[in-house]
Design a protein around this motif. Structure first.
Motif, PDB file in Angstrom:
ATOM      1  N   SER A 143       0.825  -1.202   0.000  1.00  0.00           N
ATOM      2  CA  SER A 143       0.000   0.000   0.000  1.00  0.00           C
ATOM      3  C   SER A 143       0.864   1.259   0.000  1.00  0.00           C
ATOM      4  O   SER A 143       2.065   1.209   0.276  1.00  0.00           O
ATOM      5  CB  SER A 143      -0.938   0.007   1.208  1.00  0.00           C
ATOM      6  N   TYR A 144       0.213   2.368  -0.300  1.00  0.00           N
ATOM      7  CA  TYR A 144       0.852   3.687  -0.320  1.00  0.00           C
ATOM      8  C   TYR A 144      -0.158   4.672   0.262  1.00  0.00           C
ATOM      9  O   TYR A 144      -1.322   4.678  -0.133  1.00  0.00           O
ATOM     10  CB  TYR A 144       1.211   4.071  -1.757  1.00  0.00           C
ATOM     11  N   SER A 145       0.280   5.491   1.210  1.00  0.00           N
ATOM     12  CA  SER A 145      -0.604   6.482   1.820  1.00  0.00           C
ATOM     13  C   SER A 145      -0.059   7.872   1.572  1.00  0.00           C
ATOM     14  O   SER A 145       1.156   8.086   1.574  1.00  0.00           O
ATOM     15  CB  SER A 145      -0.723   6.245   3.328  1.00  0.00           C
ATOM     16  N   ARG A 146      -0.989   8.813   1.375  1.00  0.00           N
ATOM     17  CA  ARG A 146      -0.598  10.198   1.149  1.00  0.00           C
ATOM     18  C   ARG A 146      -1.652  11.115   1.733  1.00  0.00           C
ATOM     19  O   ARG A 146      -2.843  10.895   1.552  1.00  0.00           O
ATOM     20  CB  ARG A 146      -0.464  10.481  -0.342  1.00  0.00           C
ATOM     21  N   GLU A 147      -1.185  12.142   2.431  1.00  0.00           N
ATOM     22  CA  GLU A 147      -2.092  13.162   2.961  1.00  0.00           C
ATOM     23  C   GLU A 147      -2.365  14.193   1.876  1.00  0.00           C
ATOM     24  O   GLU A 147      -1.464  14.563   1.113  1.00  0.00           O
ATOM     25  CB  GLU A 147      -1.482  13.847   4.189  1.00  0.00           C
ATOM     26  N   PHE A 148      -3.604  14.671   1.839  1.00  0.00           N
ATOM     27  CA  PHE A 148      -4.010  15.715   0.901  1.00  0.00           C
ATOM     28  C   PHE A 148      -4.443  16.936   1.722  1.00  0.00           C
ATOM     29  O   PHE A 148      -5.608  17.092   2.067  1.00  0.00           O
ATOM     30  CB  PHE A 148      -5.145  15.204  -0.002  1.00  0.00           C
ATOM     31  N   PRO A 149      -3.470  17.824   2.059  1.00  0.00           N
ATOM     32  CA  PRO A 149      -3.754  18.934   2.971  1.00  0.00           C
ATOM     33  C   PRO A 149      -4.429  20.145   2.324  1.00  0.00           C
ATOM     34  O   PRO A 149      -4.990  20.983   3.025  1.00  0.00           O
ATOM     35  CB  PRO A 149      -2.362  19.321   3.485  1.00  0.00           C
ATOM     36  N   VAL A 150      -4.385  20.240   1.008  1.00  0.00           N
ATOM     37  CA  VAL A 150      -4.870  21.429   0.314  1.00  0.00           C
ATOM     38  C   VAL A 150      -6.045  21.063  -0.589  1.00  0.00           C
ATOM     39  O   VAL A 150      -6.016  20.041  -1.283  1.00  0.00           O
ATOM     40  CB  VAL A 150      -3.725  22.044  -0.535  1.00  0.00           C
ATOM     41  N   THR A 151      -7.069  21.930  -0.585  1.00  0.00           N
ATOM     42  CA  THR A 151      -8.226  21.689  -1.447  1.00  0.00           C
ATOM     43  C   THR A 151      -7.797  21.718  -2.911  1.00  0.00           C
ATOM     44  O   THR A 151      -6.833  22.387  -3.284  1.00  0.00           O
ATOM     45  CB  THR A 151      -9.334  22.744  -1.220  1.00  0.00           C
ATOM     46  N   GLY A 152      -8.506  20.953  -3.716  1.00  0.00           N
ATOM     47  CA  GLY A 152      -8.214  20.909  -5.143  1.00  0.00           C
ATOM     48  C   GLY A 152      -8.598  19.567  -5.740  1.00  0.00           C
ATOM     49  O   GLY A 152      -9.157  18.698  -5.073  1.00  0.00           O
ATOM     50  N   VAL A 153      -8.295  19.432  -7.008  1.00  0.00           N
ATOM     51  CA  VAL A 153      -8.565  18.195  -7.742  1.00  0.00           C
ATOM     52  C   VAL A 153      -7.218  17.578  -8.106  1.00  0.00           C
ATOM     53  O   VAL A 153      -6.370  18.234  -8.718  1.00  0.00           O
ATOM     54  CB  VAL A 153      -9.400  18.467  -9.014  1.00  0.00           C
ATOM     55  N   TYR A 154      -7.028  16.330  -7.697  1.00  0.00           N
ATOM     56  CA  TYR A 154      -5.768  15.620  -7.911  1.00  0.00           C
ATOM     57  C   TYR A 154      -6.020  14.436  -8.847  1.00  0.00           C
ATOM     58  O   TYR A 154      -6.642  13.455  -8.450  1.00  0.00           O
ATOM     59  CB  TYR A 154      -5.202  15.124  -6.575  1.00  0.00           C
ATOM     60  N   ASN A 155      -5.553  14.561 -10.062  1.00  0.00           N
ATOM     61  CA  ASN A 155      -5.674  13.466 -11.033  1.00  0.00           C
ATOM     62  C   ASN A 155      -4.417  12.613 -10.957  1.00  0.00           C
ATOM     63  O   ASN A 155      -3.310  13.137 -10.821  1.00  0.00           O
ATOM     64  CB  ASN A 155      -5.856  14.019 -12.451  1.00  0.00           C
ATOM     65  N   PHE A 156      -4.611  11.295 -11.057  1.00  0.00           N
ATOM     66  CA  PHE A 156      -3.476  10.383 -10.976  1.00  0.00           C
ATOM     67  C   PHE A 156      -3.669   9.221 -11.939  1.00  0.00           C
ATOM     68  O   PHE A 156      -4.750   9.028 -12.493  1.00  0.00           O
ATOM     69  CB  PHE A 156      -3.281   9.888  -9.532  1.00  0.00           C
ATOM     70  N   HIS A 157      -2.591   8.469 -12.128  1.00  0.00           N
ATOM     71  CA  HIS A 157      -2.605   7.337 -13.052  1.00  0.00           C
ATOM     72  C   HIS A 157      -1.570   6.315 -12.603  1.00  0.00           C
ATOM     73  O   HIS A 157      -0.807   6.556 -11.670  1.00  0.00           O
ATOM     74  CB  HIS A 157      -2.301   7.810 -14.481  1.00  0.00           C
ATOM     75  N   CYS A 158      -1.540   5.190 -13.285  1.00  0.00           N
ATOM     76  CA  CYS A 158      -0.503   4.177 -13.093  1.00  0.00           C
ATOM     77  C   CYS A 158       0.485   4.319 -14.241  1.00  0.00           C
ATOM     78  O   CYS A 158       0.091   4.231 -15.407  1.00  0.00           O
ATOM     79  CB  CYS A 158      -1.120   2.774 -13.087  1.00  0.00           C
ATOM     80  N   THR A 159       1.759   4.563 -13.924  1.00  0.00           N
ATOM     81  CA  THR A 159       2.735   4.740 -15.002  1.00  0.00           C
ATOM     82  C   THR A 159       2.978   3.444 -15.771  1.00  0.00           C
ATOM     83  O   THR A 159       3.363   3.482 -16.937  1.00  0.00           O
ATOM     84  CB  THR A 159       4.083   5.267 -14.466  1.00  0.00           C
ATOM     85  N   LEU A 160       2.747   2.300 -15.124  1.00  0.00           N
ATOM     86  CA  LEU A 160       2.938   1.016 -15.801  1.00  0.00           C
ATOM     87  C   LEU A 160       1.762   0.668 -16.708  1.00  0.00           C
ATOM     88  O   LEU A 160       1.915  -0.116 -17.645  1.00  0.00           O
ATOM     89  CB  LEU A 160       3.135  -0.106 -14.763  1.00  0.00           C
ATOM     90  N   HIS A 161       0.591   1.244 -16.415  1.00  0.00           N
ATOM     91  CA  HIS A 161      -0.635   0.980 -17.177  1.00  0.00           C
ATOM     92  C   HIS A 161      -1.373   2.321 -17.335  1.00  0.00           C
ATOM     93  O   HIS A 161      -2.314   2.602 -16.597  1.00  0.00           O
ATOM     94  CB  HIS A 161      -1.520  -0.036 -16.448  1.00  0.00           C
ATOM     95  N   PRO A 162      -0.935   3.178 -18.266  1.00  0.00           N
ATOM     96  CA  PRO A 162      -1.447   4.547 -18.378  1.00  0.00           C
ATOM     97  C   PRO A 162      -2.956   4.665 -18.582  1.00  0.00           C
ATOM     98  O   PRO A 162      -3.526   5.725 -18.352  1.00  0.00           O
ATOM     99  CB  PRO A 162      -0.696   5.114 -19.592  1.00  0.00           C
ATOM    100  N   GLU A 163      -3.601   3.580 -18.978  1.00  0.00           N
ATOM    101  CA  GLU A 163      -5.059   3.629 -19.152  1.00  0.00           C
ATOM    102  C   GLU A 163      -5.777   3.659 -17.797  1.00  0.00           C
ATOM    103  O   GLU A 163      -6.957   3.998 -17.715  1.00  0.00           O
ATOM    104  CB  GLU A 163      -5.558   2.446 -19.992  1.00  0.00           C
ATOM    105  N   MET A 164      -5.068   3.344 -16.731  1.00  0.00           N
ATOM    106  CA  MET A 164      -5.637   3.378 -15.379  1.00  0.00           C
ATOM    107  C   MET A 164      -5.537   4.787 -14.844  1.00  0.00           C
ATOM    108  O   MET A 164      -4.443   5.331 -14.682  1.00  0.00           O
ATOM    109  CB  MET A 164      -4.881   2.408 -14.453  1.00  0.00           C
TER     110      MET A 164
END
Length: 119
Positions: A91-112
């Motif tokens: 697993s991987y955990s990350r705090e999101f302290p600031v309001t906003g929209v965070y888009n993310f993907h999997c670099t190994l499978h960019p369609e994710m």
């Protein structure tokens, strides 16, 4: 000729059904086929982020859990965060302290792709 087609398709179906569950022990480790994400979790499962979009309050820590049969990453589209390679069951955990929209993907499978909305 028809008997060969029947035998061929029977063999193919038998092979496919035997490959459907490659490693039952892996299911017990990853929980691949059980439950659903709860709280502030995003599961990586079936070559997708589940849920695809998660809304949280500022200051919330989100945990990404790899419940898939292969390695993945959780990488911000703007490269502000990156989990590195997440092995099966990790697993991987990350705090999101600031309001906003965070888009993310999997670099190994960019369609994710996925999105975290922080209010």
């Amino acid at each position: 000729m028809k008997i060969y087609h029947v035998l061929f398709f029977t063999l193919v179906l038998a092979l496919l059904s035997s490959c459907q569950k490659l490693d039952p022990q892996l299911d017990s480790i990853t929980g691949f086929n059980s439950g659903s994400p709860h709280g502030n979790e995003i599961w990586i499962q079936g070559m997708a982020f589940i849920p695809t979009t998660l809304s949280v309050r500022a200051g919330t820590t989100v945990t990404f859990i790899n419940k898939d049969y292969t390695d993945h990453t959780v990488t911000a589209d703007n490269n502000t965060f990156d989990s590195g390679t997440l092995k099966i069951g990790k697993s991987y955990s990350r705090e999101f302290p600031v309001t906003g929209v965070y888009n993310f993907h999997c670099t190994l499978h960019p369609e994710m792709k996925g999105t975290i909305i922080v209010n």
